[in-house]
Design a protein around this motif. Structure first.
Motif, mmCIF file in Angstrom:
data_model
loop_
_atom_site.group_PDB
_atom_site.id
_atom_site.type_symbol
_atom_site.label_atom_id
_atom_site.label_comp_id
_atom_site.label_asym_id
_atom_site.label_seq_id
_atom_site.Cartn_x
_atom_site.Cartn_y
_atom_site.Cartn_z
ATOM 1 N N LYS A 138 0.812 -1.213 0.000
ATOM 2 C CA LYS A 138 0.000 0.000 0.000
ATOM 3 C C LYS A 138 0.849 1.270 0.000
ATOM 4 O O LYS A 138 0.441 2.289 -0.553
ATOM 5 C CB LYS A 138 -0.945 0.009 1.208
ATOM 6 C CG LYS A 138 -2.179 -0.842 1.018
ATOM 7 C CD LYS A 138 -3.157 -0.668 2.156
ATOM 8 C CE LYS A 138 -2.710 -1.399 3.388
ATOM 9 N NZ LYS A 138 -3.720 -1.376 4.462
ATOM 10 N N GLY A 139 2.025 1.201 0.598
ATOM 11 C CA GLY A 139 2.891 2.375 0.669
ATOM 12 C C GLY A 139 3.451 2.816 -0.670
ATOM 13 O O GLY A 139 4.024 3.908 -0.771
ATOM 14 N N ARG A 140 3.302 1.969 -1.702
ATOM 15 C CA ARG A 140 3.785 2.338 -3.037
ATOM 16 C C ARG A 140 2.629 2.439 -4.037
ATOM 17 O O ARG A 140 2.818 2.282 -5.234
ATOM 18 C CB ARG A 140 4.850 1.348 -3.520
ATOM 19 C CG ARG A 140 6.161 1.479 -2.756
ATOM 20 C CD ARG A 140 7.354 1.002 -3.540
ATOM 21 N NE ARG A 140 7.264 -0.402 -3.866
ATOM 22 C CZ ARG A 140 7.747 -1.391 -3.117
ATOM 23 N NH1 ARG A 140 8.353 -1.113 -1.984
ATOM 24 N NH2 ARG A 140 7.625 -2.644 -3.500
ATOM 25 N N ILE A 141 1.437 2.703 -3.516
ATOM 26 C CA ILE A 141 0.262 2.936 -4.359
ATOM 27 C C ILE A 141 -0.112 4.416 -4.269
ATOM 28 O O ILE A 141 -0.165 4.988 -3.179
ATOM 29 C CB ILE A 141 -0.933 2.073 -3.903
ATOM 30 C CG1 ILE A 141 -0.613 0.578 -4.071
ATOM 31 C CG2 ILE A 141 -2.190 2.434 -4.681
ATOM 32 C CD1 ILE A 141 -1.682 -0.351 -3.506
ATOM 33 N N LEU A 142 -0.346 5.035 -5.424
ATOM 34 C CA LEU A 142 -0.776 6.432 -5.478
ATOM 35 C C LEU A 142 -2.007 6.507 -6.372
ATOM 36 O O LEU A 142 -1.969 6.105 -7.533
ATOM 37 C CB LEU A 142 0.336 7.312 -6.038
ATOM 38 C CG LEU A 142 0.052 8.819 -6.117
ATOM 39 C CD1 LEU A 142 -0.126 9.408 -4.718
ATOM 40 C CD2 LEU A 142 1.182 9.539 -6.854
ATOM 41 N N VAL A 143 -3.114 7.015 -5.822
ATOM 42 C CA VAL A 143 -4.389 7.078 -6.539
ATOM 43 C C VAL A 143 -4.701 8.525 -6.897
ATOM 44 O O VAL A 143 -4.670 9.404 -6.030
ATOM 45 C CB VAL A 143 -5.537 6.493 -5.685
ATOM 46 C CG1 VAL A 143 -6.851 6.552 -6.450
ATOM 47 C CG2 VAL A 143 -5.215 5.055 -5.275
ATOM 48 N N LEU A 144 -5.002 8.777 -8.160
ATOM 49 C CA LEU A 144 -5.384 10.099 -8.636
ATOM 50 C C LEU A 144 -6.895 10.130 -8.824
ATOM 51 O O LEU A 144 -7.450 9.265 -9.518
ATOM 52 C CB LEU A 144 -4.698 10.420 -9.966
ATOM 53 C CG LEU A 144 -3.183 10.665 -9.947
ATOM 54 C CD1 LEU A 144 -2.428 9.347 -9.841
ATOM 55 C CD2 LEU A 144 -2.744 11.389 -11.207
#
Length: 197
Positions: free
Chosen positions: A87-93
């Protein structure tokens, strides 16, 4: 060597009838980011369109869930599991009603704020501790009687040309946010990006 793969997720609804709508700004910004790395998001797998590329200091996986907004989490979870991305390397726009149109805000975690796509992702990932780039779309303008377009109709309406121009002016800011997130982490990203607009 540590794995430096990151999952960049743009939220929206699939299909031509939803193109250029406010709820699809996540798709629009993700397409721009993919283009900057020289790729197009055209592969199909696990209920999503995806692409892989190197860029912004890391190995990137671009994902546009094709399940409609309120079921986005299933595709995100499937990609995170398959590619072993924490989760720490997921980025949601994604779009945000509570931010003025064109305002950009980065957060490291938090509630869904009424956004069904974020709620679905949090449910499937087992928590809301994943980073987001919130892209402000503002709320529907109100008339003299204090009435405005219903929110559900507003977010699914096509943007005006001045809105699109404003978002295009923000492309570089979101690009910088992604690079900071990948290279320096969420705290540096928030400190640098938030408060500019």
């Amino acid at each position: 060597m540590a794995d430096n793969r990151f999952l960049l997720v743009g939220l929206g609804n699939p299909g031509p009838e939803y193109e250029q709508t406010r709820h699809n700004v996540g798709f629009i910004f993700l397409d721009y980011l993919a283009q900057k790395t020289g790729c197009r998001i055209e592969g199909q797998k696990m209920e999503g369109l995806y692409a892989q590329a190197r860029g912004f200091g890391g190995q990137l996986l671009f994902l546009k869930p094709q399940t409609y907004m309120n079921r986005s989490g299933g595709s995100v979870r499937a990609f995170a599991d398959y590619f072993k991305i924490p989760k720490g390397r997921i980025l949601v726009l994604h779009d945000d009603l509570d931010l003025a149109t064109g305002r950009i805000k980065v957060v490291g975690k938090g509630g869904a704020g009424g956004h069904n796509g974020i709620r679905s992702i949090a449910q499937h990932l087992g928590g809301a501790d994943f980073a987001r780039v919130k892209i402000g779309i503002g709320r529907p303008p109100q008339n003299e009687q204090g009435r405005g377009q219903p929110v559900d109709r507003y977010v699914l309406s096509r943007m005006h040309s001045d809105e699109m121009q404003l978002f295009e002016q923000r492309f570089a800011v979101v690009e910088e946010a992604v690079e900071l997130f990948v290279c320096d982490g969420i705290d540096r990203c928030m400190n640098s990006i938030n408060g500019r607009f």
